[in-house]
Scaffold this motif. Sequence first.
Motif, PDB file in Angstrom:
ATOM      1  N   VAL A  23       6.580 -38.769  22.046  1.00  0.00           N
ATOM      2  CA  VAL A  23       5.327 -38.455  22.735  1.00  0.00           C
ATOM      3  C   VAL A  23       4.147 -39.074  21.994  1.00  0.00           C
ATOM      4  O   VAL A  23       3.237 -39.654  22.595  1.00  0.00           O
ATOM      5  N   THR A  24       4.170 -38.968  20.665  1.00  0.00           N
ATOM      6  CA  THR A  24       3.096 -39.555  19.846  1.00  0.00           C
ATOM      7  C   THR A  24       3.004 -41.054  20.061  1.00  0.00           C
ATOM      8  O   THR A  24       1.910 -41.603  20.272  1.00  0.00           O
ATOM      9  N   TYR A  25       4.159 -41.718  20.036  1.00  0.00           N
ATOM     10  CA  TYR A  25       4.183 -43.172  20.208  1.00  0.00           C
ATOM     11  C   TYR A  25       3.682 -43.561  21.595  1.00  0.00           C
ATOM     12  O   TYR A  25       2.924 -44.532  21.744  1.00  0.00           O
ATOM     13  N   THR A  26       4.081 -42.801  22.622  1.00  0.00           N
ATOM     14  CA  THR A  26       3.650 -43.094  23.992  1.00  0.00           C
ATOM     15  C   THR A  26       2.139 -42.949  24.145  1.00  0.00           C
ATOM     16  O   THR A  26       1.478 -43.792  24.769  1.00  0.00           O
ATOM     17  N   ILE A  27       1.565 -41.891  23.566  1.00  0.00           N
ATOM     18  CA  ILE A  27       0.124 -41.664  23.682  1.00  0.00           C
ATOM     19  C   ILE A  27      -0.649 -42.754  22.945  1.00  0.00           C
ATOM     20  O   ILE A  27      -1.669 -43.260  23.443  1.00  0.00           O
ATOM     21  N   ILE A  28      -0.175 -43.139  21.759  1.00  0.00           N
ATOM     22  CA  ILE A  28      -0.849 -44.199  21.006  1.00  0.00           C
ATOM     23  C   ILE A  28      -0.806 -45.517  21.779  1.00  0.00           C
ATOM     24  O   ILE A  28      -1.805 -46.247  21.861  1.00  0.00           O
ATOM     25  N   ARG A  29       0.335 -45.827  22.376  1.00  0.00           N
ATOM     26  CA  ARG A  29       0.447 -47.055  23.167  1.00  0.00           C
ATOM     27  C   ARG A  29      -0.473 -47.015  24.377  1.00  0.00           C
ATOM     28  O   ARG A  29      -1.112 -48.020  24.722  1.00  0.00           O
ATOM     29  N   ALA A  30      -0.566 -45.855  25.037  1.00  0.00           N
ATOM     30  CA  ALA A  30      -1.453 -45.728  26.192  1.00  0.00           C
ATOM     31  C   ALA A  30      -2.915 -45.944  25.773  1.00  0.00           C
ATOM     32  O   ALA A  30      -3.675 -46.635  26.465  1.00  0.00           O
ATOM     33  N   CYS A  31      -3.299 -45.374  24.640  1.00  0.00           N
ATOM     34  CA  CYS A  31      -4.663 -45.565  24.135  1.00  0.00           C
ATOM     35  C   CYS A  31      -4.928 -47.027  23.798  1.00  0.00           C
ATOM     36  O   CYS A  31      -6.019 -47.549  24.055  1.00  0.00           O
ATOM     37  N   LEU A  32      -3.925 -47.692  23.236  1.00  0.00           N
ATOM     38  CA  LEU A  32      -4.080 -49.111  22.905  1.00  0.00           C
ATOM     39  C   LEU A  32      -4.273 -49.952  24.157  1.00  0.00           C
ATOM     40  O   LEU A  32      -5.069 -50.893  24.179  1.00  0.00           O
ATOM     41  N   VAL A  33      -3.545 -49.612  25.218  1.00  0.00           N
ATOM     42  CA  VAL A  33      -3.688 -50.342  26.484  1.00  0.00           C
ATOM     43  C   VAL A  33      -5.103 -50.166  27.039  1.00  0.00           C
ATOM     44  O   VAL A  33      -5.733 -51.127  27.512  1.00  0.00           O
ATOM     45  N   ILE A  34      -5.619 -48.931  26.969  1.00  0.00           N
ATOM     46  CA  ILE A  34      -6.983 -48.678  27.451  1.00  0.00           C
ATOM     47  C   ILE A  34      -7.993 -49.471  26.632  1.00  0.00           C
ATOM     48  O   ILE A  34      -8.889 -50.130  27.182  1.00  0.00           O
ATOM     49  N   LEU A  35      -7.857 -49.414  25.303  1.00  0.00           N
ATOM     50  CA  LEU A  35      -8.772 -50.165  24.440  1.00  0.00           C
ATOM     51  C   LEU A  35      -8.661 -51.661  24.680  1.00  0.00           C
ATOM     52  O   LEU A  35      -9.663 -52.382  24.690  1.00  0.00           O
TER      53      LEU A  35
END
Length: 553
Positions: A443-455
């Motif tokens: 879950v942590t990895y998925t959220i970090i990746r999602a934030c990176l995509v937004i940024l």
Amino acid sequence: MIYLLTFFTGLIFIIFLTPYVINYLTRVKVLDEPGERKIHTSAVPRMGGLLIYIIVVVIFFAYSSDLYETKLIIFSSSIIILCGMWDDMRGLKWFVKFILQFVSAGLLMFFLGPEILAVEFLGYSIPPPFDYIILMLFIVGVINSVNMMDGMDGLVTGFSILIFMVIWALAYSAQNNSLLILTSALVGSTIGFLKFNTFPARIFLGDTGSLMLGFFLVLCSLMIGLDMNGAQIDLTFLIIMFGVPIIDTLKVMTLRIYQKHNPFLPDKRHLHHIIFGANVRHKTTVFLILTFTLPFMLTGFYYLMISKIAGMLMFLVFGFMLLMIKSEMRFLQDTVFHKLYANKLLNTPTLLLVLFKRLFVPVSLITIFVMVAFLLPGRSEVESKFLLSLLLVSVLLLITALFQKRQSRLFSDVYVFINIVLFVILSQKTLPLISLLGVNGDVTYTIIRACLVILLGLVTFFIVTKESLVGKGKTLLSGTDLVIVVIISLLLLVQNFLPNLRNVFDGGSIAIGFIFYLWYKIFILVKEENQPLLFYSSFTLPIVSVVLMFLRL
């Protein structure tokens, strides 16, 4: 994460260097003069594609550890680049260009040949030696179709970005590291160039650029084709993906032959000429053609992943619609609906800019806050002495920065970058603090990746549209930023040859840190009054991380 770094490396260097290239090409008179079959009305510098090529090759050499594929790219592309440069500077007969293109295709076949077991078309294997002959004709055909497509500002650049993004997605699925690095660099470089190449263009790709992009499109397509089909090249899939330029080129050349004209001499029969000639604006014409490519790309995915027969039938339908574009444009031109739709379409860029201005600050702040929360380190096995030393270094760094900041603001950005990268590296070496709340690693990895995509989306959109958002007087990237990119590239290059250094740092940590840093640069450009707060806050990231690791929660 290293792919994000290669993307931004290409993007930043293109945006920083292109204005200098424009001035130089103008000074030495490498210009595309207006003419009867050309749409632009004033001389524009050309041969801008050479800068894309140089940056992509340097990035690939710096970030890839596969020397064989590096040689493949450099040697097989060198002929096509020389061909384009000669044509842009002196002019080149069409038959000489074809000879050089076949030489370049031959070098590409020489490198890829040992990896190709078979060449297929419509489900049937082509027997040797016809398989290699047809494949070579296909390579040269695609390169020329992309070259012929280059008739409007931003058209070939935009088309290439779409195809490279599809190949990147397929390469990610196939875990082809070299192809991921190459396509990331190509996408970043072409997006950066698009900033100067959209209507009204300040620089053209030239034959150097269109031939180079055509070559890389073929190269990357063949490389992913080998991965997805078990060392077999499926020409049907590649033809579907390149449907728009291939169909347009075949149609134009057939009409020229039918009317007893030289099929290799230019005219105004191409797709972009037809749409633009129907009183459609320049930007809308480019947008429509790029939109036409989407059904072919989706059909290629459908053909490859679901059903080959259905994919071929879909291709025939879309191909027929493309062939009938002149009649379709005449029908749409006579309808009120088309006129209303076109007017709304022309306002879309303005609406996007207004929406971005309103959402950038809140969305990016929330995204950064979530990322920091999920990256904060928790339990660690690092020795206490090392953590105390690191804490002391961080405090001394803060004191030094405070002293130098009073003297000059020159080094403030460098301190911010160091703090961010140090924070990300520490977070990657420990168990996240958020895990103490019961959040698992996936879950942590998925959220970090999602934030990176937004940024990634926010940063890229801002860089490309900066002048419209904040005006021409403000500078985003300084010479110091380019030095940072060079240092990162050097570190990763050394890491490729000295794998033990991966225990000290990794490309993923640096990539995340670099995206953080780019966001910081953009934020202080938009909200300059917040620069001191963000500057001092950056020092809290490594200090708090060290304290949390020392407490061993």
